[in-house]
Design a protein around this motif. Sequence first.
Motif, mmCIF file in Angstrom:
data_model
loop_
_atom_site.group_PDB
_atom_site.id
_atom_site.type_symbol
_atom_site.label_atom_id
_atom_site.label_comp_id
_atom_site.label_asym_id
_atom_site.label_seq_id
_atom_site.Cartn_x
_atom_site.Cartn_y
_atom_site.Cartn_z
ATOM 1 N N THR A 105 0.862 -1.180 0.000
ATOM 2 C CA THR A 105 0.000 0.000 0.000
ATOM 3 C C THR A 105 0.898 1.228 0.000
ATOM 4 O O THR A 105 2.081 1.143 0.401
ATOM 5 C CB THR A 105 -0.892 0.039 1.254
ATOM 6 N N PRO A 106 0.405 2.393 -0.408
ATOM 7 C CA PRO A 106 1.239 3.598 -0.384
ATOM 8 C C PRO A 106 1.795 3.902 1.013
ATOM 9 O O PRO A 106 2.961 4.316 1.140
ATOM 10 C CB PRO A 106 0.285 4.702 -0.853
ATOM 11 N N GLU B 30 10.890 3.976 2.128
ATOM 12 C CA GLU B 30 11.373 5.357 2.224
ATOM 13 C C GLU B 30 11.703 5.762 3.663
ATOM 14 O O GLU B 30 11.991 6.916 3.930
ATOM 15 C CB GLU B 30 10.333 6.313 1.626
ATOM 16 N N GLU B 31 11.602 4.811 4.593
ATOM 17 C CA GLU B 31 11.968 5.017 5.994
ATOM 18 C C GLU B 31 11.140 6.077 6.703
ATOM 19 O O GLU B 31 11.622 6.782 7.586
ATOM 20 C CB GLU B 31 13.465 5.302 6.115
ATOM 21 N N ALA B 32 9.874 6.184 6.329
ATOM 22 C CA ALA B 32 8.970 7.102 7.022
ATOM 23 C C ALA B 32 8.580 6.496 8.371
ATOM 24 O O ALA B 32 8.819 5.310 8.629
ATOM 25 C CB ALA B 32 7.723 7.352 6.181
ATOM 26 N N THR B 33 7.977 7.301 9.219
ATOM 27 C CA THR B 33 7.473 6.837 10.510
ATOM 28 C C THR B 33 5.982 7.124 10.574
ATOM 29 O O THR B 33 5.547 8.241 10.299
ATOM 30 C CB THR B 33 8.191 7.574 11.668
ATOM 31 N N ALA C 45 4.924 -1.706 9.101
ATOM 32 C CA ALA C 45 5.996 -2.576 8.614
ATOM 33 C C ALA C 45 5.732 -4.044 8.935
ATOM 34 O O ALA C 45 6.461 -4.917 8.505
ATOM 35 C CB ALA C 45 7.328 -2.146 9.227
ATOM 36 N N LEU C 46 4.659 -4.289 9.712
ATOM 37 C CA LEU C 46 4.384 -5.635 10.211
ATOM 38 C C LEU C 46 3.025 -6.177 9.775
ATOM 39 O O LEU C 46 2.108 -5.404 9.497
ATOM 40 C CB LEU C 46 4.397 -5.615 11.743
#
Length: 169
Positions: free
Chosen positions: A53-54, A62-65, A160-161
């Motif tokens: 998903t986006p 992109e290592e966003a949080t 991420a999970l």
Amino acid sequence: MNRRYFLYGSTGAAIVAGLPLLARQHIASPAMAKDKEQFEVAKTEAEWREILTPERYKVLREEATERAFTSPLNGEKRAGTFHCAGCDLPLYSSQTKFESGTGWPSFWEALPDAVGTRKDRSLFMVRTECHCRRCGGHLGHIFDDGPPPTGKRHCINGLALTFKPSGAA
């Protein structure tokens, strides 16, 4: 007096002029390091975008949080295993999950050979970034303020999970 103001002004201007370069170096460091690593599961950007998903793409690639307290997995209390949302590698057992109060799923230990780490020098500090060892997907960060027995807190983005309850195929 004029010379002093000139020196202060020149020094300040030099610092301000150098900040964009410094910031760019710090922000780019983790991604540049990841680009040089080889992972078992490798896909093109287009392939990752097709399967994620986006929101997951932003976190994993992109290592966003994600925003704190937005993941349903933060409150997940069933027995089971947390997997990488990118490649389905089992990463964390529910037995190591704890309530950290931070708003992100937190674990005191990863499963053996599941997570890789690297220094993250973004945001003008040094942290330990953790990623899936198989696909390189960004998971979150590891801090030294967790509970026994490790004293570690794996602060992981829920995006991420995926969670698989015990007994599920």
